[in-house]
Scaffold this active site. Structure first.
Site, PDB file in Angstrom:
ATOM      1  N   ALA A 120      15.766 158.718  62.157  1.00  0.00           N
ATOM      2  CA  ALA A 120      16.685 158.817  63.293  1.00  0.00           C
ATOM      3  C   ALA A 120      16.139 159.706  64.413  1.00  0.00           C
ATOM      4  O   ALA A 120      16.836 159.968  65.384  1.00  0.00           O
ATOM      5  CB  ALA A 120      18.025 159.345  62.802  1.00  0.00           C
ATOM      6  N   ASN A 176      19.022 163.659  56.426  1.00  0.00           N
ATOM      7  CA  ASN A 176      17.637 163.254  56.179  1.00  0.00           C
ATOM      8  C   ASN A 176      16.728 163.676  57.329  1.00  0.00           C
ATOM      9  O   ASN A 176      15.535 163.880  57.137  1.00  0.00           O
ATOM     10  CB  ASN A 176      17.563 161.743  55.998  1.00  0.00           C
ATOM     11  N   HIS A 205      20.537 164.673  67.757  1.00  0.00           N
ATOM     12  CA  HIS A 205      19.622 165.620  67.110  1.00  0.00           C
ATOM     13  C   HIS A 205      18.722 166.218  68.175  1.00  0.00           C
ATOM     14  O   HIS A 205      18.076 165.482  68.926  1.00  0.00           O
ATOM     15  CB  HIS A 205      18.740 164.909  66.080  1.00  0.00           C
TER      16      HIS A 205
HETATM   17  N1  LIG Z   1      15.368 158.966  57.291  1.00  0.00           N
HETATM   18  C1  LIG Z   1      16.414 158.959  58.105  1.00  0.00           C
HETATM   19  O1  LIG Z   1      16.349 159.423  59.251  1.00  0.00           O
HETATM   20  C2  LIG Z   1      17.703 158.347  57.632  1.00  0.00           C
HETATM   21  C3  LIG Z   1      18.700 158.022  58.563  1.00  0.00           C
HETATM   22  C4  LIG Z   1      19.870 157.426  58.082  1.00  0.00           C
HETATM   23  C5  LIG Z   1      20.055 157.234  56.724  1.00  0.00           C
HETATM   24  N2  LIG Z   1      19.089 157.601  55.851  1.00  0.00           N
HETATM   25  C6  LIG Z   1      19.252 157.433  54.381  1.00  0.00           C
HETATM   26  O2  LIG Z   1      18.910 156.111  54.013  1.00  0.00           O
HETATM   27  C7  LIG Z   1      19.667 155.722  52.859  1.00  0.00           C
HETATM   28  C8  LIG Z   1      20.397 154.404  53.132  1.00  0.00           C
HETATM   29  O3  LIG Z   1      21.302 154.583  54.221  1.00  0.00           O
HETATM   30  P1  LIG Z   1      22.454 153.518  54.526  1.00  0.00           P
HETATM   31  O4  LIG Z   1      23.141 153.992  55.748  1.00  0.00           O
HETATM   32  O5  LIG Z   1      21.905 152.128  54.473  1.00  0.00           O
HETATM   33  O6  LIG Z   1      23.416 153.759  53.259  1.00  0.00           O
HETATM   34  P2  LIG Z   1      24.591 152.804  52.719  1.00  0.00           P
HETATM   35  O7  LIG Z   1      25.506 153.708  51.966  1.00  0.00           O
HETATM   36  O8  LIG Z   1      25.159 151.973  53.817  1.00  0.00           O
HETATM   37  O9  LIG Z   1      23.835 151.837  51.674  1.00  0.00           O
HETATM   38  C9  LIG Z   1      23.183 152.299  50.529  1.00  0.00           C
HETATM   39  C10 LIG Z   1      23.148 151.165  49.501  1.00  0.00           C
HETATM   40  O10 LIG Z   1      22.291 151.580  48.424  1.00  0.00           O
HETATM   41  C11 LIG Z   1      22.903 151.272  47.179  1.00  0.00           C
HETATM   42  N3  LIG Z   1      22.432 152.242  46.182  1.00  0.00           N
HETATM   43  C12 LIG Z   1      22.757 153.562  46.084  1.00  0.00           C
HETATM   44  N4  LIG Z   1      22.109 154.128  45.048  1.00  0.00           N
HETATM   45  C13 LIG Z   1      21.356 153.161  44.473  1.00  0.00           C
HETATM   46  C14 LIG Z   1      20.461 153.131  43.358  1.00  0.00           C
HETATM   47  N5  LIG Z   1      20.229 154.218  42.610  1.00  0.00           N
HETATM   48  N6  LIG Z   1      19.844 151.957  43.059  1.00  0.00           N
HETATM   49  C15 LIG Z   1      20.073 150.839  43.806  1.00  0.00           C
HETATM   50  N7  LIG Z   1      20.923 150.817  44.859  1.00  0.00           N
HETATM   51  C16 LIG Z   1      21.551 151.955  45.191  1.00  0.00           C
HETATM   52  C17 LIG Z   1      24.403 151.356  47.434  1.00  0.00           C
HETATM   53  O11 LIG Z   1      25.140 150.564  46.525  1.00  0.00           O
HETATM   54  C18 LIG Z   1      24.500 150.845  48.872  1.00  0.00           C
HETATM   55  O12 LIG Z   1      24.715 149.443  48.931  1.00  0.00           O
HETATM   56  C19 LIG Z   1      20.637 156.887  52.569  1.00  0.00           C
HETATM   57  O13 LIG Z   1      20.100 157.745  51.579  1.00  0.00           O
HETATM   58  C20 LIG Z   1      20.692 157.613  53.902  1.00  0.00           C
HETATM   59  O14 LIG Z   1      21.021 158.975  53.761  1.00  0.00           O
HETATM   60  C21 LIG Z   1      17.918 158.125  56.286  1.00  0.00           C
END
Ligand SMILES: NC(=O)c1ccc[n+]([C@@H]2O[C@H](COP(=O)([O-])OP(=O)(O)OC[C@H]3O[C@@H](n4cnc5c(N)ncnc54)[C@H](O)[C@@H]3O)[C@@H](O)[C@H]2O)c1
Length: 251
Positions: A120, A176, A205
């Site tokens: 992000a 994150n 941010h």
């Molecule tokens: N790097 C960055 O800047 C950044 C920015 C935004 C989000 N993220 C991270 O990316 C990840 C995904 O974000 P999102 O918004 O798509 O989340 P989300 O909650 O919309 O989707 C996550 C999906 O992963 C599945 N899931 C959770 N744990 C699991 C496991 N152990 N095995 C298989 N599937 C699993 C859930 O059922 C869900 O469908 C999160 O950890 C979030 O914090 C990172």
């Protein structure tokens, strides 16, 4: 390339980010032959599959995903998923894009197969260059609408001040960005402030850096994802961009 000669992409997590990535594959922004979807909630993977015309296989476990030999896997699930799966994916020699970067803080993974997208935020190229020379100070301020923090304060309020490591632990789904910065500038430390502010609609941010030969100030104001206000669309686009590059790599 998999045994069948097809170039496959694996997606762990079919939520907000996973869906945007799958849609980019559908629109041919990412060039591959097959998408493999895994979500611990299989209904989510099936729902995503049914919204696409692109060739998609839904699997019920990480082992099944690994057996299909994708060229690249994107983890877009959770810190817990990243902690559990990174080692197993890297052991298969598969390139892995990790979205839940907070998990990497505690893992100490040293592998050229693990890729951290800018997520992000951005400017990590300049930041990592400065880190080689020496960084004195990094301060991150993240401002989110209370909705994105599951709060309901009516005035702006500092809800957290401390280290990036602790922020990523206390806010595993929201911070994150702090983890990504910490991974980029290490061994320098990142000081973090999280503000819950009803006046902002965007996830904002800002970070200030003082380093050996200058200063930097970067600011990102990202629209929240309509289905998951914690997540910024830019995070998904950073994974899509990285996926494009990794798919061009020779095996
Ligand atoms: N790097 C960055 O800047 C950044 C920015 C935004 C989000 N993220 C991270 O990316 C990840 C995904 O974000 P999102 O918004 O798509 O989340 P989300 O909650 O919309 O989707 C996550 C999906 O992963 C599945 N899931 C959770 N744990 C699991 C496991 N152990 N095995 C298989 N599937 C699993 C859930 O059922 C869900 O469908 C999160 O950890 C979030 O914090 C990172």
């Amino acid at each position: 390339m998999g045994e069948t000669g097809k170039t496959k992409v694996g997606l762990v997590g079919c939520g907000a980010i996973g869906t945007l990535i799958a849609e980019a594959v559908e629109r041919k922004l990412v060039v591959c032959d097959e998408l493999i979807l895994y979500d611990q909630d299989e209904k989510k993977a099936e729902k995503l599959k049914s919204s696409l015309r692109f060739p998609v296989v839904v699997v019920a476990s990480l082992d099944e995903l690994l057996r299909l030999k994708p060229k690249v896997i994107v983890e877009a699930a959770s810190q817990q998923a990243a902690r559990e799966y990174v080692g197993r994916i890297v052991a298969e020699g598969i390139d892995l894009i990790v979205m839940s970067t907070g998990a990497l803080l505690g893992l100490n993974v040293q592998s050229s197969k693990v890729h951290v997208p800018s997520g992000a935020i951005g400017g990590l190229d300049a930041l990592s260059s400065a880190a080689v020379a020496g960084i004195d100070e990094v301060v991150l301020t993240s401002r989110k609408n209370p909705r994105a923090l599951e709060m309901n304060n009516k005035e702006a309020k500092i809800v957290y001040e401390g280290t990036a490591e602790e922020a990523a632990r206390l806010y595993p789904r929201e911070m994150n960005v702090a983890a990504t910065l910490a991974l980029t500038v290490k061994p320098a430390k990142v000081r973090v402030q999280v503000v819950s502010d009803p006046k902002v609609q965007r996830n904002t941010h800002e970070f200030k850096v003082k380093w050996r030969f200058g200063e930097m100030f970067l600011r990102f104001a990202n629209d929240p994802h309509p289905e998951n206000p914690r997540t910024s669309a830019l995070a998904a686009w950073s994974a899509i961009r990285l996926l494009q590059t990794l798919l061009l790599k020779d095996a």
